[in-house]
Write a protein that holds these residues in place. Structure first.
Motif, PDB file in Angstrom:
ATOM      1  N   UNK A  56       0.829  -1.200   0.000  1.00 12.62           N
ATOM      2  CA  UNK A  56       0.000   0.000   0.000  1.00 12.62           C
ATOM      3  C   UNK A  56       0.869   1.257   0.000  1.00 12.62           C
ATOM      4  N   UNK A  57       1.901   1.287   0.845  1.00 15.76           N
ATOM      5  CA  UNK A  57       2.801   2.439   0.883  1.00 15.76           C
ATOM      6  C   UNK A  57       3.559   2.581  -0.427  1.00 15.76           C
ATOM      7  N   UNK A  58       4.029   1.467  -0.987  1.00 10.99           N
ATOM      8  CA  UNK A  58       4.748   1.516  -2.262  1.00 10.99           C
ATOM      9  C   UNK A  58       3.874   2.142  -3.343  1.00 10.99           C
ATOM     10  N   UNK A  59       2.642   1.650  -3.467  1.00  8.13           N
ATOM     11  CA  UNK A  59       1.737   2.144  -4.508  1.00  8.13           C
ATOM     12  C   UNK A  59       1.426   3.620  -4.324  1.00  8.13           C
ATOM     13  N   UNK A  60       1.245   4.055  -3.084  1.00  7.81           N
ATOM     14  CA  UNK A  60       0.860   5.444  -2.847  1.00  7.81           C
ATOM     15  C   UNK A  60       2.032   6.415  -2.922  1.00  7.81           C
ATOM     16  N   UNK A  61       3.191   6.027  -2.397  1.00  5.66           N
ATOM     17  CA  UNK A  61       4.365   6.902  -2.500  1.00  5.66           C
ATOM     18  C   UNK A  61       4.805   7.074  -3.951  1.00  5.66           C
ATOM     19  N   UNK A  65       0.504   9.798  -4.799  1.00  4.26           N
ATOM     20  CA  UNK A  65      -0.681  10.020  -3.962  1.00  4.26           C
ATOM     21  C   UNK A  65      -0.315  10.354  -2.520  1.00  4.26           C
ATOM     22  N   UNK A  66       0.868   9.954  -2.089  1.00  7.29           N
ATOM     23  CA  UNK A  66       1.356  10.238  -0.733  1.00  7.29           C
ATOM     24  C   UNK A  66       2.782  10.755  -0.855  1.00  7.29           C
ATOM     25  N   UNK A  67       3.088  11.839  -0.153  1.00  4.41           N
ATOM     26  CA  UNK A  67       4.427  12.405  -0.220  1.00  4.41           C
ATOM     27  C   UNK A  67       5.283  11.915   0.940  1.00  4.41           C
ATOM     28  N   UNK A 166      -1.521   8.207 -29.733  1.00  2.44           N
ATOM     29  CA  UNK A 166      -2.109   7.776 -31.005  1.00  2.44           C
ATOM     30  C   UNK A 166      -3.243   6.794 -30.777  1.00  2.44           C
ATOM     31  N   UNK A 167      -3.171   6.122 -29.612  1.00  8.59           N
ATOM     32  CA  UNK A 167      -4.232   5.199 -29.206  1.00  8.59           C
ATOM     33  C   UNK A 167      -4.440   5.353 -27.709  1.00  8.59           C
ATOM     34  N   UNK A 168      -5.374   4.599 -27.165  1.00  8.05           N
ATOM     35  CA  UNK A 168      -5.642   4.649 -25.733  1.00  8.05           C
ATOM     36  C   UNK A 168      -4.708   3.667 -25.021  1.00  8.05           C
ATOM     37  N   UNK A 169      -3.995   4.146 -24.001  1.00  4.94           N
ATOM     38  CA  UNK A 169      -3.013   3.337 -23.281  1.00  4.94           C
ATOM     39  C   UNK A 169      -3.286   3.371 -21.785  1.00  4.94           C
ATOM     40  N   UNK A 170      -2.802   2.348 -21.099  1.00  8.27           N
ATOM     41  CA  UNK A 170      -2.798   2.392 -19.642  1.00  8.27           C
ATOM     42  C   UNK A 170      -1.745   3.404 -19.186  1.00  8.27           C
ATOM     43  N   UNK A 171      -2.061   4.166 -18.145  1.00  7.64           N
ATOM     44  CA  UNK A 171      -1.126   5.150 -17.618  1.00  7.64           C
ATOM     45  C   UNK A 171      -0.120   4.513 -16.667  1.00  7.64           C
ATOM     46  N   UNK A 172       1.094   5.059 -16.638  1.00  3.39           N
ATOM     47  CA  UNK A 172       2.129   4.538 -15.758  1.00  3.39           C
ATOM     48  C   UNK A 172       3.016   5.637 -15.203  1.00  3.39           C
ATOM     49  N   UNK A 173       3.624   5.365 -14.066  1.00  4.03           N
ATOM     50  CA  UNK A 173       4.582   6.283 -13.445  1.00  4.03           C
ATOM     51  C   UNK A 173       5.841   5.501 -13.113  1.00  4.03           C
ATOM     52  N   UNK A 174       6.978   6.040 -13.504  1.00  2.00           N
ATOM     53  CA  UNK A 174       8.279   5.444 -13.213  1.00  2.00           C
ATOM     54  C   UNK A 174       8.959   6.242 -12.120  1.00  2.00           C
ATOM     55  N   UNK A 175       9.522   5.572 -11.127  1.00  2.72           N
ATOM     56  CA  UNK A 175      10.367   6.244 -10.146  1.00  2.72           C
ATOM     57  C   UNK A 175      11.811   6.112 -10.595  1.00  2.72           C
TER      58      UNK A 175
END
Length: 206
Positions: A56-61, A65-67, A166-175
């Motif tokens: 949960x912390x990994x996903x939110x940090x 979503x969590x600083x 150009x098409x619809x994609x899933x969104x992602x965030x890289x650390x």
């Protein structure tokens, strides 16, 4: 070397520079962040091993979503040539959370790429596709293990939202992890868009 540290150890030295070099900005919240990959080995080296068993912390940090404690998130300004013209650029979809002190007291930037609009986004949405963030993760870690110095990757998060290209994609965030995100374009920016005194402060800092 073991550590009992159960919290972040964030510093914000870059934000001590004149404010022409950055803008304060918080990541844009996402709807339903999910971990795609988390680099536990790198997390331990960064003194973040306490996160390894807390999904949960990994996903939110690492979705923004969590600083982290003491974080003062910023986007960095730089300049360069784009489409044949020299212009002011900047982090249009990357946000620096701060500098984490590792087990050896070295500082490493913790940057979220794809974390939303910044002051430098211009007409962009500040987001990234999950596929492109996975590709960068694979390439940066491959280069590291080939002994080629580059940025490292700590986490890839699926935002639970769609990104339209150009098409619809899933969104992602890289650390993204690096000893610094100062680049040639940061020097070009300081020389052309900041005062001589501010540019000298930047040179001294670097």
């Amino acid at each position: 070397m073991k550590s009992n540290n159960r919290k972040w150890n964030i510093e914000n030295t870059y934000s001590n520079l004149p404010d022409c070099f950055y803008k304060y900005i918080k990541p844009t919240l996402v709807q339903n962040p999910k971990i795609i990959y988390f680099n536990k080995h790198l997390a331990k080296k960064l003194n973040l091993g306490f996160l390894n068993n807390n999904s949960s912390l990994i996903a939110n940090y690492f979705s923004g979503n969590k600083l982290p404690e003491n974080s003062k998130p910023i986007s960095q300004a730089y300049a360069g040539h784009q489409f044949g013209h020299f212009t002011m650029l900047g982090d249009g979809r990357a946000i620096l959370l701060g500098e984490q002190k590792d087990l050896n007291s070295n500082l490493y930037d913790i940057q979220l790429k794809g974390a939303g609009k910044t002051s430098y986004s211009r007409s962009g949405d500040g987001r990234a596709t999950l596929s492109s963030m996975l590709r960068e993760y694979i390439m940066s870690e491959s280069m590291h293990y080939l002994k080629i110095s580059t940025s490292r990757s700590l986490a890839v998060i699926d935002t639970g939202e769609k990104v339209y290209r150009e098409s619809v994609n899933n969104g992602g965030i890289l650390t993204r992890i690096a000893s610094s995100h100062i680049r040639v374009g940061t020097f070009e920016y300081g020389r052309h868009f900041c005062s001589i005194e501010d540019f000298q402060n930047f040179i001294n800092y670097t």
